[in-house]
Design an enzyme around this catalytic site. Structure first.
Site, short mmCIF file in Angstrom:
data_model
loop_
_atom_site.label_atom_id
_atom_site.label_comp_id
_atom_site.label_asym_id
_atom_site.label_seq_id
_atom_site.Cartn_x
_atom_site.Cartn_y
_atom_site.Cartn_z
N GLY A 120 0.86 -1.18 0.00
CA GLY A 120 0.00 0.00 0.00
C GLY A 120 0.89 1.23 0.00
NE ARG A 121 -1.88 5.94 2.31
CZ ARG A 121 -3.14 5.54 2.33
NH1 ARG A 121 -3.89 5.65 1.26
NH2 ARG A 121 -3.65 5.00 3.41
CB ILE A 122 3.32 2.19 4.75
CG1 ILE A 122 2.49 3.27 5.45
CG2 ILE A 122 4.59 1.89 5.55
CD1 ILE A 122 1.92 2.87 6.80
CD GLU A 151 1.08 -2.94 19.37
OE1 GLU A 151 1.39 -3.26 18.21
OE2 GLU A 151 0.68 -1.81 19.69
CG HIS A 166 2.50 0.62 17.57
ND1 HIS A 166 1.30 -0.03 17.58
CD2 HIS A 166 2.49 1.35 16.42
CE1 HIS A 166 0.59 0.28 16.51
NE2 HIS A 166 1.30 1.12 15.79
NE ARG A 199 -3.15 -1.43 13.81
CZ ARG A 199 -2.50 -0.27 13.59
NH1 ARG A 199 -1.21 -0.28 13.34
NH2 ARG A 199 -3.17 0.88 13.62
NE ARG A 222 -7.19 -7.19 0.29
CZ ARG A 222 -8.10 -6.27 0.56
NH1 ARG A 222 -9.35 -6.63 0.79
NH2 ARG A 222 -7.77 -4.99 0.61
C1 8YV Z 1 -0.51 4.84 15.68
C2 8YV Z 1 -0.47 3.45 13.79
O1 8YV Z 1 -1.44 5.70 15.26
O2 8YV Z 1 -1.24 4.96 12.24
C3 8YV Z 1 -1.37 3.85 12.70
O3 8YV Z 1 -2.21 3.02 12.27
O4 8YV Z 1 -0.44 2.33 14.16
C4 8YV Z 1 0.33 4.43 14.51
O5 8YV Z 1 0.67 5.50 13.75
C5 8YV Z 1 0.21 5.47 16.72
O6 8YV Z 1 1.07 4.52 17.17
C6 8YV Z 1 -0.69 5.98 17.85
O7 8YV Z 1 -1.34 5.02 18.47
#
Ligand code: 8YV
Length: 320
Positions: free
Chosen positions: A155-157, A267, A285, A238, A177
């Site tokens: 995706g973007r990242i 987490e 995270h 995730r 996918r």
């Molecule tokens: C969290 C992230 O937002 O953007 C996301 O989906 O997992 C992180 O950027 C950040 O860790 C705050 O909870």
């Protein structure tokens, strides 16, 4: 006409708070601890908008406590913390903060990839323990340059990660996918592989997936068993897409060489075995955790709220 009410459970950047205050009554909480208990219940009872970080659950109980709610603005691109069906059933909009964190998160993915391959955490501990002075030998690492990087979730990242890999003259393959159009593949510089082939042929495997019913536990013992023994696994998406116990076993038994992890199944608790293993780099995270990026995320969340309270369609509305 009374001003709409925005609830912000955690401390946010003061300038964004000021901007919000120009459009609404803000029940903010600039203290170090989250708004909770009776204070939270009282605030939710009046809330038209709720701004939350992406690790904070927004479930039916929260929605029931906020009968006037119109929008949940997530500070994050992921929104698996939000019960979407419950929101949509109540006509509550949900927004996220895509785009503004892509490069920052990709930087961390590469830091974990390099750190795991070149045993940075072990090396740091080796020097701090004074073992280098004793003449003890430090084990060899793995080359990153010119190796094959497999990205699961382009995706973007993922695309930002692919761009960084080009700088290391890596061969980039990906699995999604939906396969990208040939022109897009050429732009990103990545070629498609089916999932098993990517696992078996990549030297580095980066999971950059959202958490959905389809991606939950996508990486388990069987997937780690398909990887090369010299493979390095990285997860900056995730934690729920990985069976952490199976990963720990694969790292302990040498089924794969190393891992770099920013996210975990449960987490902020981390599987005890992962914490003991030398061949895994652990991060709390922090993918998007730079001041400019977090500011941009909070600003984006506020912009979504301001648009929604003005009766406009928020720019980052999550579609049902
Ligand atoms: C969290 C992230 O937002 O953007 C996301 O989906 O997992 C992180 O950027 C950040 O860790 C705050 O909870």
């Amino acid at each position: 006409m009374t001003a709409p009410v925005v609830v912000v459970r955690h401390a946010i950047f003061p300038d964004v708070l000021e901007e919000l205050r120009r459009h609404a009554e803000v029940l903010d909480n600039q203290s170090g601890t989250a708004l909770d208990g009776d204070a939270l219940a009282a605030a939710l009872a009046r809330a038209h908008a709720l701004i939350v970080p992406a690790h904070e659950p927004v479930d039916a109980a929260v929605l029931t406590a906020a009968p006037a709610l119109r929008i949940v603005a997530n500070i994050g691109v992921g929104y698996d913390n939000v019960d979407l069906p419950a929101c949509f059933a109540r006509g509550v909009m949900v927004t996220n903060t895509p785009g503004v964190l892509d490069d920052t998160t990709a930087d961390l993915a590469f830091a974990l990839l390099l750190g795991a391959a070149r045993r940075m955490a072990e090396g740091d501990a080796f020097v701090r323990a004074g073992r280098w002075e004793t003449g003890a030998r430090f084990p060899m690492g793995l080359d990153v340059h010119h190796q094959t990087l497999g990205i699961v979730g382009l995706g973007r990242i993922g695309r930002c990660i692919a761009r960084r890999a080009a700088g290391f003259e890596m061969t980039v393959v990906y699995h999604n996918r939906h396969r990208l159009a040939p022109a897009e593949e050429a732009t990103v510089g990545a070629s498609y592989r089916d999932f098993d082939e990517l696992l078996a042929t990549s030297d580095f495997i980066v999971a950059q997936l959202p958490l959905t019913p389809a991606t939950r536990l996508r990486f388990g013992a069987a997937e780690f068993a398909r990887m090369k023994r010299t493979a390095v696994f990285v997860n900056t998406g995730r934690g729920g897409v990985v069976d952490d116990a199976a990963l720990a076993a694969a790292l302990r038994t040498g089924r794969i060489a190393a891992a770099g992890l920013d996210v975990f199944e449960d987490e902020p608790r981390v599987h005890p075995e992962l914490r003991l293993l030398p061949n895994v780099v652990l991060a709390p995270h922090i993918g998007s955790a730079t001041l400019p990026t977090r500011h941009a995320m909070v600003r984006r969340a506020a912009d979504n709220v301001i648009a929604a309270l003005a009766g406009q369609d928020p720019p980052d509305r999550v579609q049902g």
